[in-house]
Scaffold this motif. Sequence first.
Motif, short mmCIF file in Angstrom:
data_model
loop_
_atom_site.label_atom_id
_atom_site.label_comp_id
_atom_site.label_asym_id
_atom_site.label_seq_id
_atom_site.Cartn_x
_atom_site.Cartn_y
_atom_site.Cartn_z
N CYS A 12 0.82 -1.21 0.00
CA CYS A 12 0.00 0.00 0.00
C CYS A 12 0.85 1.25 0.00
N GLY A 13 2.11 1.15 -0.42
CA GLY A 13 2.92 2.35 -0.50
C GLY A 13 4.10 2.30 0.46
N THR A 14 4.74 3.44 0.61
CA THR A 14 6.03 3.53 1.29
C THR A 14 6.12 2.72 2.57
N GLN A 15 5.20 2.91 3.49
CA GLN A 15 5.34 2.28 4.79
C GLN A 15 4.45 1.07 4.98
N HIS A 16 4.20 0.36 3.90
CA HIS A 16 3.43 -0.87 3.97
C HIS A 16 3.98 -1.80 5.05
N ALA A 17 5.32 -1.80 5.21
CA ALA A 17 5.94 -2.72 6.16
C ALA A 17 5.58 -2.39 7.61
N LEU A 71 18.08 13.74 -9.54
CA LEU A 71 19.15 14.72 -9.44
C LEU A 71 19.56 14.97 -8.00
N TYR A 72 18.61 14.90 -7.09
CA TYR A 72 18.98 15.15 -5.70
C TYR A 72 18.58 14.01 -4.77
N GLY A 73 18.15 12.90 -5.35
CA GLY A 73 17.74 11.79 -4.50
C GLY A 73 18.22 10.48 -5.08
N LEU A 74 17.50 9.46 -4.79
CA LEU A 74 17.92 8.14 -5.25
C LEU A 74 17.15 7.69 -6.49
N GLY A 75 16.61 8.64 -7.20
CA GLY A 75 15.91 8.25 -8.41
C GLY A 75 14.44 8.08 -8.17
N SER A 76 13.69 8.10 -9.24
CA SER A 76 12.26 7.98 -9.06
C SER A 76 11.74 6.88 -9.96
N ALA A 77 12.25 5.70 -9.76
CA ALA A 77 11.72 4.55 -10.47
C ALA A 77 10.33 4.25 -9.92
N PRO A 78 9.50 3.58 -10.70
CA PRO A 78 8.17 3.24 -10.20
C PRO A 78 8.25 2.41 -8.92
N ASP A 79 7.31 2.62 -8.02
CA ASP A 79 7.34 1.88 -6.76
C ASP A 79 5.96 1.35 -6.43
N VAL A 80 5.28 0.84 -7.45
CA VAL A 80 3.89 0.42 -7.25
C VAL A 80 3.74 -1.09 -7.35
N GLY A 81 4.85 -1.82 -7.41
CA GLY A 81 4.76 -3.27 -7.57
C GLY A 81 4.54 -3.61 -9.03
N TRP A 82 4.92 -4.84 -9.42
CA TRP A 82 4.87 -5.12 -10.86
C TRP A 82 3.45 -5.22 -11.37
N PHE A 83 2.45 -5.42 -10.48
CA PHE A 83 1.08 -5.42 -11.02
C PHE A 83 0.37 -4.11 -10.75
N LEU A 104 -3.14 2.91 -6.26
CA LEU A 104 -1.79 3.33 -5.90
C LEU A 104 -1.12 4.04 -7.07
N THR A 105 -1.63 3.79 -8.29
CA THR A 105 -1.03 4.38 -9.48
C THR A 105 -1.69 5.70 -9.87
N SER A 106 -2.72 6.12 -9.11
CA SER A 106 -3.40 7.35 -9.49
C SER A 106 -2.53 8.54 -9.11
N PRO A 107 -2.74 9.69 -9.76
CA PRO A 107 -1.88 10.85 -9.49
C PRO A 107 -1.85 11.22 -8.01
N ALA A 108 -2.92 10.90 -7.27
CA ALA A 108 -2.96 11.29 -5.87
C ALA A 108 -1.90 10.55 -5.05
N TYR A 109 -1.62 9.30 -5.42
CA TYR A 109 -0.70 8.49 -4.62
C TYR A 109 0.65 8.28 -5.30
N ARG A 144 2.94 10.37 -7.25
CA ARG A 144 3.25 11.67 -7.82
C ARG A 144 4.43 11.56 -8.77
N GLY A 145 4.56 12.55 -9.63
CA GLY A 145 5.67 12.51 -10.58
C GLY A 145 5.39 11.52 -11.68
N GLY A 146 6.40 11.25 -12.47
CA GLY A 146 6.18 10.45 -13.67
C GLY A 146 6.57 9.00 -13.54
#
Lengths: 203, 352, 554
Positions: free
Chosen positions: B227-232, C137-149, C154-159, C161-163
């Motif tokens: 469910c996001g960052t702090q799911h754990a 540029l100032y962090g550890l990158g913004s790879a997707p973090d929504v799980g492979w499915f 969780l994928t909506s703009p509200a949760y 953010r960014g691209g």
Amino acid sequence: MSKPNVDEEIPIPPPVESEFPLSPAQVGMATFLCSEAAFFSTLVVAYLIYLGEDQTGPTPAESLSLTRAVINSAFLLGSSGTIMLAMNARKAKSLNGFSVWMFGTITLGVLFLVGTAYEWEELIYQDGLTIGRNLFGTTFYTLIGFHAFHVTLGLVLLTVITFLERAGRLSAKSEATELVSWYWHFVDAVWIVIFGVVYWMGT
Amino acid sequence: MRSLRKGRFRQAYWGMMRWPLALALVALSPLVLVAQTPEMFDPASPDAIEIRELFYLVLAITTLIFVLVGGALAYFIYRFRDPPGAPRDDSEPPQIYGSQPIEIAWTLAPTLIVLVLSLVVIRSVIAMRSEPPTEGTLRVRAVGHQWWWEFEYPEFGFTTANELVIPTSDADAPTPVYLQLESADVIHSFWVPKLAGKTDLVPAKTNRMRLEANAAGIYEGRCAEYCGTQHAKMLIRVTAVSPAEFEKWVADQQRSAAVAASVDAGRQIFMDQACANCHTIRGEPAIGKFGPDLTHLMSRHTIASGVLENNRTNLADWLTDPDQAKPGSRMPNMRLSPTEVKQLVDYLMTLE
Amino acid sequence: MAIAETGQSSAASPLVTQLHGWVTTVDHKRIGILYILMSLFFLVVGGVEALLIRLQLWVPNNTLIGPDTFNQLFTMHGTTMIFFVVMPMLSGFANYLVPLMIGCRDVAFPRLNALGFWLALFGGCILYTSYFTGDALYGLGSAPDVGWFAYAPLTSPAYARGGSVDYWILGTLVSGVGTLTFAVNLIATILTMRAPGMKLNQVPLFVWMMLVDAGLIIVAFPPLTAAQIMLLLDRYAGAHFFDTQAGGSAILWQHLFWFFGHPEVYIMALPAFGIISEIVPVFSRKVIFGYASMAAATAAIGFISLGVWAHHMFTVGLDDRLDAFFSAASFLIAVPTGIKIFNWTATLYGGRLQLRTPMLFALGFLGMFLIGGLTGIMLATVPVDWQVSDSYFLVAHFHYVLFGGSLFALMGGCYYWFPKATGKMLSETLGAWHFWLLFVGFNLLFGPMHIAGIMGMPRRVYTYEAGQGWDFWNQLSTIGAFIMGIGFLIFFINLVLSLRSGQKAGDDPWDAWTLEWATSSPPASYNFEQIPTVRSRRPLWDLKHPEDPDWKYE
């Protein structure tokens, strides 16, 4: 161990001929159209799932016009007929007949797009139905939009293929023209489903 | 002749059993080191017991299949392997193209097993999916948030967070609690292995779940759907207490928050800073809904959804920098001075 | 052979010319090799991601990797392994082998084939570009973090953010289109371009399984594409498909995704089945047991796999009848899968097993896939699924299926066909090391995960508290992961060394029976000087045993 070598005479009986009835290009196009069908099915399913789920209007019954859809359908279905005549003319080696019927097909296709454009204009400016308005708007514009996109693509293909035929750039054996007509029939068939699901059920 | 066959049998037997035995030894040896019964195999509710029984059943069936097929596989590899160093032989073994009776047999046998399993599953699904609660049963509305749990007791008119308190249920006259599962944002999943399987909390959908504990105690669980960052760090704590204790607990929770003049400074900070925008303290002007209800904060054993023990030090650390314990948490760092933190903690400690 | 010489003369040309040749190639064999190279590259990337994940889980409350980075890692690991390792590798094998096995000169649409590869590669590049965007540029990158499915919302703009999610959507969408072109090509090739005499029920099982596989791709990928387009419309055009605030449904995404996602499991498994069906007979020196039932089981798997998707959704709270139906269907698919395992095992019976590296991987596959299949039966038992779903037990299950299954088979395939593609043998010694390290590491990595899951460890947690009894099992897993890492290192060393100074392979090093071994190693760009004529399922057996040919029995 003896290494087999295809250059050698292969000591097996004469082959049983197994010719598949379709050419590679035909199978390719048919398979591609199957995947397209799966794609449109998904959009149709999404449309059906959300049908009648809206809390806010406009609903399909309030905003869609069956008359307009029937006229539009007549254009598109008619174009399926004209492209068939064009293919017949091509088989009869009548380049002029082919060109005339192809021109007819393209004209009907353009008329269909114009009809869609009018419909959308009315929906957006009179009914206030946009893609973000409600679930009907979301699913309707996605489904109709992708269909119209396919029609547009088909029109480009039809135009290109007509010019190529007229310029004599396609050999008599070329299957391109026939396959483009398959695609056009498919787009037509998708419209029939859309007509039933969106316009007939909706109004 | 006899002994030869016996010897060969022993050899074959060893060949067949060598790998499974070795694997079993490897698999079992650590069990001795860390013997601990998994919670789902030590259930405390009828539903969880039923799941365990079903698990044992499929485990038995699949183990049997594994031993049979794996055994055949291991034996065939041992028996038919081309021994290294054996004289080179270019002739091919007899070619067997198939056997209809055998193939039909091993199509039908699994089909039958599968059919039986399906029926067992359908029966237990129907038995375990909670029927709607009847009059007089306790209902709790559980709402998943990023990354904490809201528990509302609609009949009693109060809300608490992260620690669900339920009365124990007598095995003979069961009084299960019904959870009404909802989500405020993304999908979560409610999982307390000792009490039940998991059920998702899906936004714009209401799920139901039956929860029952036959013995008093604390049952731990957690969010099981990413469910996001702090799911754990979205832990659940179900405390089952006797019905009498539960009634007392409910009465305590129904009270409005205590107000002591001695902690007025802290209270002021709470109301003036953004705290009150997100947290509710019943009886006070704080009516925020975004974060956990703090009316009876000190009745809970943990804070930050089970991450920290609820005590003075941890509260102060949490207020100073929530990202320390739970990076990415929705609780903002309010940049309070140490004095303010102390005053605020003093106030929070009165919310018993 | 004259063909081999042409191959060598091109090796002498300058590097730029060679590279140009590879980039502009439309030869199915070269495209196949490109696919496999791409897959191996992403295998390293995805593998390193997995090692980082394992390092973080080594001890409880580890702070080595923060939550955001960890969530990106498992998202990228899953997406990479599925879309950019297994998919391109199976595309590579199919591309390389199918025309050779059915005796034709190239696929039906060579240029489309090249397009498919470049789309797949481009998709991978899009996905990984995400690391260099936004926060990078100032962090550890913004790879997707929504799980492979990528579950909504969780994928909506509200949760999200960014691209970052857009890179996931576009990367997999583009590679998915590439996969579709591959499938179209494959079906047209197999149906219409078989060598004279080769009937559809005589094609090698690998070809048959790829045909079913391509059919599944045609049906399963477009819904994913459609769902991804819907998600893009949600994110950028204000549509509400998955917007739960405006009446959209989070469950619809799950249905659409798993309607793709479950067939996808079989899309990744069927080519593996095909490879095993080629390797096991050759190294048992026996014909495959029950060709017809194998082929029928494949078709059955293809068909049933379209009707089991909601077994990924037992905890969602669907209707009881739906749960019952999908449970029964999931059990049912065990039957054709079982038939396959039985047939392979029966093929071993009475054979003369040559335990060369390809066979080691094939046998490893049989054992591991058996375990994966059996834990699958446990997961199809709905109430048990309520307990172990979304736990490490599930992680163990699908790795036994996809790694112990698909990837073991694909590795076996690498050892089996490397001589054909390069003319050199891979080292058997290094191969054995590779296999045993992988086998031991694999079981040490994923075996304990079953137990961690049963002890209540959910998947996708970046850390866990002490005192749950999970530490030990996680440490075993981490050790296993590094053993596997060493195994793969040996594999890559083997590839390089053998390519430079491997033993010459000859045309038919395994004394095999399918048509690809009837041409030179590596084959000329036109594959066969003369298109062979086929009379049975094992044309080279007929050739080698004129006294007792296969066609007498078919």
